[in-house]
Scaffold this active site. Structure first.
Site, PDB file in Angstrom:
ATOM      1  CB  SER A   1      -0.830   0.074   1.293  1.00 16.70           C
ATOM      2  OG  SER A   1      -1.729  -0.968   1.377  1.00 16.70           O
TER       3      SER A   1
ATOM      4  CD  GLU B   1      -3.054   3.165  -7.334  1.00 11.66           C
ATOM      5  OE1 GLU B   1      -3.491   4.318  -7.328  1.00 11.66           O
ATOM      6  OE2 GLU B   1      -2.400   2.690  -6.382  1.00 11.66           O
TER       7      GLU B   1
ATOM      8  CG  ASN C   1      -3.228   3.875  -0.626  1.00 12.39           C
ATOM      9  OD1 ASN C   1      -4.445   3.954  -0.605  1.00 12.39           O
ATOM     10  ND2 ASN C   1      -2.589   2.725  -0.491  1.00 12.39           N
TER      11      ASN C   1
ATOM     12  CG  HIS D   1      -2.082  -0.548  -4.529  1.00 16.31           C
ATOM     13  ND1 HIS D   1      -2.582   0.714  -4.374  1.00 16.31           N
ATOM     14  CD2 HIS D   1      -2.265  -1.164  -3.321  1.00 16.31           C
ATOM     15  CE1 HIS D   1      -3.041   0.864  -3.140  1.00 16.31           C
ATOM     16  NE2 HIS D   1      -2.867  -0.259  -2.488  1.00 16.31           N
TER      17      HIS D   1
HETATM   18  C1  LIG Z   1      -0.152   9.410   8.370  1.00 24.83           C
HETATM   19  C2  LIG Z   1      -1.305   9.122   9.249  1.00 24.83           C
HETATM   20  C3  LIG Z   1      -2.220   8.211   8.557  1.00 24.83           C
HETATM   21  C4  LIG Z   1      -3.354   7.768   9.414  1.00 24.83           C
HETATM   22  C5  LIG Z   1      -4.387   6.980   8.695  1.00 24.83           C
HETATM   23  C6  LIG Z   1      -3.877   6.097   7.667  1.00 24.83           C
HETATM   24  C7  LIG Z   1      -5.027   5.448   6.963  1.00 24.83           C
HETATM   25  C8  LIG Z   1      -4.542   4.732   5.782  1.00 24.83           C
HETATM   26  C9  LIG Z   1      -5.692   4.202   4.987  1.00 24.83           C
HETATM   27  C10 LIG Z   1      -5.308   3.870   3.582  1.00 24.83           C
HETATM   28  C11 LIG Z   1      -5.168   2.408   3.419  1.00 24.83           C
HETATM   29  C12 LIG Z   1      -5.003   2.035   2.008  1.00 24.83           C
HETATM   30  C13 LIG Z   1      -5.244   0.580   1.813  1.00 24.83           C
HETATM   31  C14 LIG Z   1      -5.068   0.123   0.405  1.00 24.83           C
HETATM   32  O1  LIG Z   1      -3.745   0.204  -0.011  1.00 24.83           O
HETATM   33  C15 LIG Z   1      -5.959   0.729  -0.628  1.00 24.83           C
HETATM   34  C16 LIG Z   1      -7.398   0.339  -0.423  1.00 24.83           C
HETATM   35  O2  LIG Z   1      -7.818  -0.747  -0.649  1.00 24.83           O
HETATM   36  S1  LIG Z   1      -8.356   1.572   0.175  1.00 24.83           S
HETATM   37  C17 LIG Z   1      -9.927   0.840   0.334  1.00 24.83           C
HETATM   38  C18 LIG Z   1     -10.712   0.965  -0.931  1.00 24.83           C
HETATM   39  N1  LIG Z   1     -12.036   0.442  -0.686  1.00 24.83           N
HETATM   40  C19 LIG Z   1     -13.082   1.216  -0.472  1.00 24.83           C
HETATM   41  O3  LIG Z   1     -13.000   2.423  -0.519  1.00 24.83           O
HETATM   42  C20 LIG Z   1     -14.344   0.472  -0.141  1.00 24.83           C
HETATM   43  C21 LIG Z   1     -15.483   1.417  -0.008  1.00 24.83           C
HETATM   44  N2  LIG Z   1     -16.705   0.650   0.314  1.00 24.83           N
HETATM   45  C22 LIG Z   1     -17.481   0.088  -0.604  1.00 24.83           C
HETATM   46  O4  LIG Z   1     -17.247   0.167  -1.803  1.00 24.83           O
HETATM   47  C23 LIG Z   1     -18.678  -0.642  -0.071  1.00 24.83           C
HETATM   48  O5  LIG Z   1     -18.972  -0.167   1.196  1.00 24.83           O
HETATM   49  C24 LIG Z   1     -18.507  -2.199  -0.046  1.00 24.83           C
HETATM   50  C25 LIG Z   1     -17.279  -2.631   0.730  1.00 24.83           C
HETATM   51  C26 LIG Z   1     -18.449  -2.744  -1.478  1.00 24.83           C
HETATM   52  C27 LIG Z   1     -19.720  -2.813   0.663  1.00 24.83           C
HETATM   53  O6  LIG Z   1     -20.864  -2.317   0.050  1.00 24.83           O
HETATM   54  P1  LIG Z   1     -22.230  -2.135   0.848  1.00 24.83           P
HETATM   55  O7  LIG Z   1     -23.263  -1.689  -0.123  1.00 24.83           O
HETATM   56  O8  LIG Z   1     -21.977  -1.309   2.026  1.00 24.83           O
HETATM   57  O9  LIG Z   1     -22.532  -3.591   1.418  1.00 24.83           O
HETATM   58  P2  LIG Z   1     -23.144  -4.862   0.699  1.00 24.83           P
HETATM   59  O10 LIG Z   1     -22.880  -5.958   1.665  1.00 24.83           O
HETATM   60  O11 LIG Z   1     -24.553  -4.610   0.281  1.00 24.83           O
HETATM   61  O12 LIG Z   1     -22.253  -5.113  -0.598  1.00 24.83           O
HETATM   62  C28 LIG Z   1     -22.515  -4.546  -1.880  1.00 24.83           C
HETATM   63  C29 LIG Z   1     -22.138  -5.567  -2.941  1.00 24.83           C
HETATM   64  O13 LIG Z   1     -20.741  -5.850  -2.848  1.00 24.83           O
HETATM   65  C30 LIG Z   1     -20.565  -7.271  -2.604  1.00 24.83           C
HETATM   66  N3  LIG Z   1     -19.426  -7.455  -1.714  1.00 24.83           N
HETATM   67  C31 LIG Z   1     -19.169  -6.765  -0.594  1.00 24.83           C
HETATM   68  N4  LIG Z   1     -18.030  -7.215  -0.038  1.00 24.83           N
HETATM   69  C32 LIG Z   1     -17.588  -8.219  -0.812  1.00 24.83           C
HETATM   70  C33 LIG Z   1     -16.468  -9.094  -0.766  1.00 24.83           C
HETATM   71  N5  LIG Z   1     -15.562  -9.011   0.211  1.00 24.83           N
HETATM   72  N6  LIG Z   1     -16.326 -10.020  -1.745  1.00 24.83           N
HETATM   73  C34 LIG Z   1     -17.218 -10.124  -2.745  1.00 24.83           C
HETATM   74  N7  LIG Z   1     -18.297  -9.311  -2.865  1.00 24.83           N
HETATM   75  C35 LIG Z   1     -18.485  -8.387  -1.899  1.00 24.83           C
HETATM   76  C36 LIG Z   1     -21.854  -7.705  -1.955  1.00 24.83           C
HETATM   77  O14 LIG Z   1     -22.053  -9.085  -2.114  1.00 24.83           O
HETATM   78  C37 LIG Z   1     -22.874  -6.898  -2.710  1.00 24.83           C
HETATM   79  O15 LIG Z   1     -23.079  -7.493  -3.992  1.00 24.83           O
HETATM   80  P3  LIG Z   1     -24.514  -7.466  -4.696  1.00 24.83           P
HETATM   81  O16 LIG Z   1     -25.417  -8.148  -3.732  1.00 24.83           O
HETATM   82  O17 LIG Z   1     -24.853  -6.010  -4.898  1.00 24.83           O
HETATM   83  O18 LIG Z   1     -24.306  -8.215  -5.977  1.00 24.83           O
HETATM   84  N1  LIG Z   2      -5.976  -4.103   3.844  1.00 24.12           N
HETATM   85  C1  LIG Z   2      -6.132  -3.387   2.747  1.00 24.12           C
HETATM   86  O1  LIG Z   2      -7.168  -2.733   2.575  1.00 24.12           O
HETATM   87  C2  LIG Z   2      -5.057  -3.351   1.697  1.00 24.12           C
HETATM   88  C3  LIG Z   2      -5.369  -2.853   0.418  1.00 24.12           C
HETATM   89  C4  LIG Z   2      -4.378  -2.843  -0.577  1.00 24.12           C
HETATM   90  C5  LIG Z   2      -3.105  -3.317  -0.299  1.00 24.12           C
HETATM   91  N2  LIG Z   2      -2.839  -3.812   0.950  1.00 24.12           N
HETATM   92  C6  LIG Z   2      -1.488  -4.352   1.168  1.00 24.12           C
HETATM   93  O2  LIG Z   2      -1.564  -5.774   1.009  1.00 24.12           O
HETATM   94  C7  LIG Z   2      -0.640  -6.415   1.891  1.00 24.12           C
HETATM   95  C8  LIG Z   2      -1.400  -7.379   2.785  1.00 24.12           C
HETATM   96  O3  LIG Z   2      -2.387  -6.672   3.513  1.00 24.12           O
HETATM   97  P1  LIG Z   2      -3.645  -7.420   4.179  1.00 24.12           P
HETATM   98  O4  LIG Z   2      -4.580  -6.363   4.588  1.00 24.12           O
HETATM   99  O5  LIG Z   2      -4.095  -8.539   3.293  1.00 24.12           O
HETATM  100  O6  LIG Z   2      -2.942  -8.014   5.481  1.00 24.12           O
HETATM  101  P2  LIG Z   2      -3.384  -9.288   6.345  1.00 24.12           P
HETATM  102  O7  LIG Z   2      -2.722  -9.126   7.656  1.00 24.12           O
HETATM  103  O8  LIG Z   2      -4.841  -9.486   6.280  1.00 24.12           O
HETATM  104  O9  LIG Z   2      -2.704 -10.511   5.553  1.00 24.12           O
HETATM  105  C9  LIG Z   2      -1.325 -10.734   5.483  1.00 24.12           C
HETATM  106  C10 LIG Z   2      -1.108 -12.234   5.533  1.00 24.12           C
HETATM  107  O10 LIG Z   2       0.226 -12.551   5.187  1.00 24.12           O
HETATM  108  C11 LIG Z   2       0.599 -13.700   5.953  1.00 24.12           C
HETATM  109  N3  LIG Z   2       2.047 -13.780   5.915  1.00 24.12           N
HETATM  110  C12 LIG Z   2       2.944 -13.037   6.591  1.00 24.12           C
HETATM  111  N4  LIG Z   2       4.208 -13.406   6.239  1.00 24.12           N
HETATM  112  C13 LIG Z   2       4.086 -14.377   5.308  1.00 24.12           C
HETATM  113  C14 LIG Z   2       5.023 -15.164   4.548  1.00 24.12           C
HETATM  114  N5  LIG Z   2       6.332 -14.975   4.688  1.00 24.12           N
HETATM  115  N6  LIG Z   2       4.544 -16.074   3.675  1.00 24.12           N
HETATM  116  C15 LIG Z   2       3.209 -16.255   3.537  1.00 24.12           C
HETATM  117  N7  LIG Z   2       2.273 -15.568   4.232  1.00 24.12           N
HETATM  118  C16 LIG Z   2       2.711 -14.626   5.083  1.00 24.12           C
HETATM  119  C17 LIG Z   2      -0.012 -13.444   7.322  1.00 24.12           C
HETATM  120  O11 LIG Z   2      -0.140 -14.642   8.050  1.00 24.12           O
HETATM  121  C18 LIG Z   2      -1.351 -12.819   6.936  1.00 24.12           C
HETATM  122  O12 LIG Z   2      -2.368 -13.785   6.832  1.00 24.12           O
HETATM  123  C19 LIG Z   2       0.089  -5.290   2.638  1.00 24.12           C
HETATM  124  O13 LIG Z   2       1.261  -4.972   1.942  1.00 24.12           O
HETATM  125  C20 LIG Z   2      -0.910  -4.130   2.558  1.00 24.12           C
HETATM  126  O14 LIG Z   2      -0.300  -2.873   2.640  1.00 24.12           O
HETATM  127  C21 LIG Z   2      -3.775  -3.855   1.954  1.00 24.12           C
END
Ligand SMILES: CCCCCCCCCCCCC[C@H](O)CC(=O)SCCNC(=O)CCNC(=O)[C@H](O)C(C)(C)COP(=O)(O)OP(=O)(O)OC[C@H]1O[C@@H](n2cnc3c(N)ncnc32)[C@H](O)[C@@H]1OP(=O)(O)O
Ligand SMILES: NC(=O)c1ccc[n+]([C@@H]2O[C@H](COP(=O)([O-])OP(=O)(O)OC[C@H]3O[C@@H](n4cnc5c(N)ncnc54)[C@H](O)[C@@H]3O)[C@@H](O)[C@H]2O)c1
Length: 287
Positions: A121, A154, A192, A142
């Protein structure tokens, strides 16, 4: 690297349009299980490698719930997990030293042809790749959480990534049903770099007591049209991951106040409140 399990799935109803057919996903947590699922759904042979047997079981059942049928077998051999791989996607914990250890061992075990990708991430792809002898066959892939739903991928190039590797990664991203964008190896890539400061500001707003978590989340959903509010989203991503992101960026850019650590986040991790995956973060969840 200890390997507890292997999970394979291939669907004959779909065909791939690129050279990458055999994929190994390393890490079967939130992201790895989703990446393995979308790869399997689109006709790839997928091997999922995980060090934690309970998490592997959970990944298998969550994929099985989505796909209906999963074939699996158990073994413990690193070289076997990657020996036929065209592509290895790493999705393990967000810690550079742990990723380095993994990629060093993969570089020795995998065939020369195998392309390596990290789903990090926030870490630099170049820094992750630095321990391998295949920087030309290395890139960032990503994915977004939840992987089966989120449409974006990405694709990150480092200066050494060959054109052939880049084209293979773009083609594979398309083959697994994602819309691919390309970006350089800059902190946070595109999403991000914008999302982290936004979530951090929301947490700081809550910490100052300007508004409650619930009201901030309602505000951003109803006022800005986001599917989830920022605090809910931080819980959804997982605070072990969000804290690793903030600590890494704060260390790298100490002068940038946007990347100051949020104390409430650190406290949650100390208490084992990792968000949705542990049943509690800023909110409580039914497990
Ligand atoms: C320096 C200081 C910092 C401090 C803070 C730092 C914070 C850092 C944070 C950044 C982290 C980045 C992580 C990563 O690198 C990047 C990311 O991934 S960011 C996350 C991006 N994701 C989102 O933004 C998700 C937003 N949410 C949604 O889109 C929806 O809420 C949802 C998750 C899809 C859920 O939808 P809802 O309508 O709420 O709920 P439903 O249950 O009705 O679901 C709708 C639809 O989707 C299907 N579904 C939901 N989940 C799953 C799943 N896991 N697998 C398969 N399908 C799924 C569900 O079945 C429904 O389908 P349908 O019935 O409509 O066909
Ligand atoms: N959580 C998010 O929304 C998100 C979204 C995009 C990218 N990412 C990135 O994806 C990566 C995983 O995140 P996550 O949220 O799935 O974490 P997670 O903690 O859910 O999963 C990580 C898994 O890796 C396993 N693991 C650790 N070391 C290992 C090894 N050497 N071999 C095999 N398995 C090992 C752990 O047991 C754990 O189950 C991180 O780099 C994170 O930054 C996370």
């Amino acid at each position: 690297m200890a390997t507890f399990g292997i999970l394979r799935r291939s669907l004959s109803t779909t065909t791939t349009r690129n050279a990458i057919k055999n994929v190994t996903v390393i890490g079967g947590g939130l992201m790895g299980s989703g990446i393995a699922q979308v790869a399997a759904q689109t006709g790839h042979n997928v091997t999922l490698v995980e060090v934690n047997a309970d998490i592997l079981k959970k990944a298998e059942s969550s994929i099985a719930n989505s796909l209906g049928r999963v074939a699996k077998k158990l073994y413990k051999d690193d070289a076997k997990a990657v020996k036929d791989s065209d592509l290895i996607v790493e999705a393990i914990v967000e810690k550079l030293e742990i990723k380095h250890k993994l990629f060093k061992s993969l570089d020795e075990a995998a065939p020369t042809k195998t392309i390596f990708a990290s789903n990090t991430s926030s870490l630099s792809i170049g820094e992750i790749a630095s321990v391998t002898n295949r920087k030309d066959r290395f890139g960032g892939l990503h994915f977004f959480n939840p992987v089966p739903v989120m449409k974006l991928l990405e694709v990150v190039r480092i200066p050494e990534t060959s054109e052939e590797t880049y084209q293979a990664l773009m083609a594979w991203g398309k083959a697994v049903g994602k819309t691919c964008i390309t970006c350089k190896d800059t902190p946070g890539f595109v999403v991000n770099r914008l999302l982290v400061p936004y979530i951090a500001e929301a947490i700081r707003m809550m910490e100052r007591g300007d508004a409650s978590a619930r009201d901030i989340d309602i505000a951003m959903k109803l006022g800005a049209g986001y599917p989830m509010g920022p605090i809910e989203l931080a819980d959804y991503v997982g605070h072990d991951t969000t804290l690793s992101i903030s600590e890494g960026w704060h260390k790298k850019f100490p002068e940038n106040p946007l990347f100051n650590i949020c104390e409430s986040q650190r406290k949650l991790v100390q208490q084992g409140k990792l968000g949705v995956k542990s049943g509690e973060g800023y909110y409580k969840y039914n497990k």
